[in-house]
Design a protein around this motif. Sequence first.
Motif, short mmCIF file in Angstrom:
data_model
loop_
_atom_site.label_atom_id
_atom_site.label_comp_id
_atom_site.label_asym_id
_atom_site.label_seq_id
_atom_site.Cartn_x
_atom_site.Cartn_y
_atom_site.Cartn_z
N ILE A 22 0.85 -1.21 0.00
CA ILE A 22 0.00 0.00 0.00
C ILE A 22 0.88 1.25 0.00
CG2 ILE A 22 -1.70 1.33 1.33
CD1 ILE A 22 -2.96 -1.11 0.08
N LEU A 53 3.91 1.50 -1.07
CA LEU A 53 4.54 1.59 -2.40
C LEU A 53 3.57 2.20 -3.41
CD1 LEU A 53 7.05 0.80 -4.11
CD2 LEU A 53 5.85 -1.32 -4.62
N GLY A 54 2.32 1.73 -3.36
CA GLY A 54 1.30 2.26 -4.27
C GLY A 54 1.02 3.73 -4.03
N ALA A 100 3.99 5.57 -5.49
CA ALA A 100 3.93 5.55 -6.97
C ALA A 100 2.91 6.56 -7.47
CB ALA A 100 3.56 4.15 -7.45
N GLY A 101 1.75 6.54 -6.84
CA GLY A 101 0.68 7.44 -7.27
C GLY A 101 1.01 8.89 -6.98
N LEU A 148 3.92 10.21 -6.99
CA LEU A 148 4.88 10.67 -7.99
C LEU A 148 4.21 10.93 -9.34
CD1 LEU A 148 7.98 8.45 -7.17
CD2 LEU A 148 7.98 10.94 -7.34
N THR A 149 3.42 9.95 -9.83
CA THR A 149 2.82 10.14 -11.16
C THR A 149 1.75 11.23 -11.13
OG1 THR A 149 1.45 8.18 -10.68
CG2 THR A 149 3.30 7.88 -12.16
N ILE A 161 -7.79 0.17 -4.06
CA ILE A 161 -7.97 1.51 -3.47
C ILE A 161 -6.90 2.48 -3.96
CG2 ILE A 161 -6.69 0.89 -1.37
CD1 ILE A 161 -9.68 3.32 -1.62
N ILE A 162 -5.69 1.98 -4.21
CA ILE A 162 -4.59 2.84 -4.65
C ILE A 162 -4.91 3.46 -6.02
CG2 ILE A 162 -2.17 2.88 -5.33
CD1 ILE A 162 -2.53 2.58 -2.34
N ILE A 163 -5.39 2.62 -6.94
CA ILE A 163 -5.72 3.11 -8.29
C ILE A 163 -6.94 4.03 -8.20
CG2 ILE A 163 -6.49 2.41 -10.58
CD1 ILE A 163 -4.85 -0.12 -10.29
#
Lengths: 84, 84
Positions: free
Chosen positions: B5, B7-8, B11-12, B14-15, B60-62
């Motif tokens: 979670i 990490l996600g 990642a999110g 940053l993008t 949930i991350i996406i």
Amino acid sequence: MDSVIILGLAAGALTTGSTIPQILKILKTKSAGDISTLFFLFMGCGMLLWLIYGILRSDIIIILWNPLSLSLCLIILGLKRVYP
Amino acid sequence: MDSVIILGLAAGALTTGSTIPQILKILKTKSAGDISTLFFLFMGCGMLLWLIYGILRSDIIIILWNPLSLSLCLIILGLKRVYP
């Protein structure tokens, strides 16, 4: 093929493929001055983390698209060096 | 909190956050000529599909990041109209 997989393939195709018109525009105009280097640096780092996230989640869709997106991101960073 | 979670989330962040330096650069230079409208149009459509993909996958991350990214994408498309 599962509809969720098809949806993920379409989503990834759009977000990954979106970089191509930007690459073509830079090559055509030979100008990338308005493009933020930080944008593509952060984006590339994020894509790397998304790839690891996809591996840990065993999500083939995320695993499939992020290396491609990252490569296109690096191309733009390269073009930004050529056409600052 | 589960490391995947975290990490996600990273990642999110940053993008999604990567768009902010691009927005600030356009506002500062009042110029977006080198930015491809198609890039952000395709990116926005892709983010919409990623959101639906995340909902169908209950990821949930996406689900968390894509609405934010889409909003920032729309801001850039708006700025592209103001500073063509």
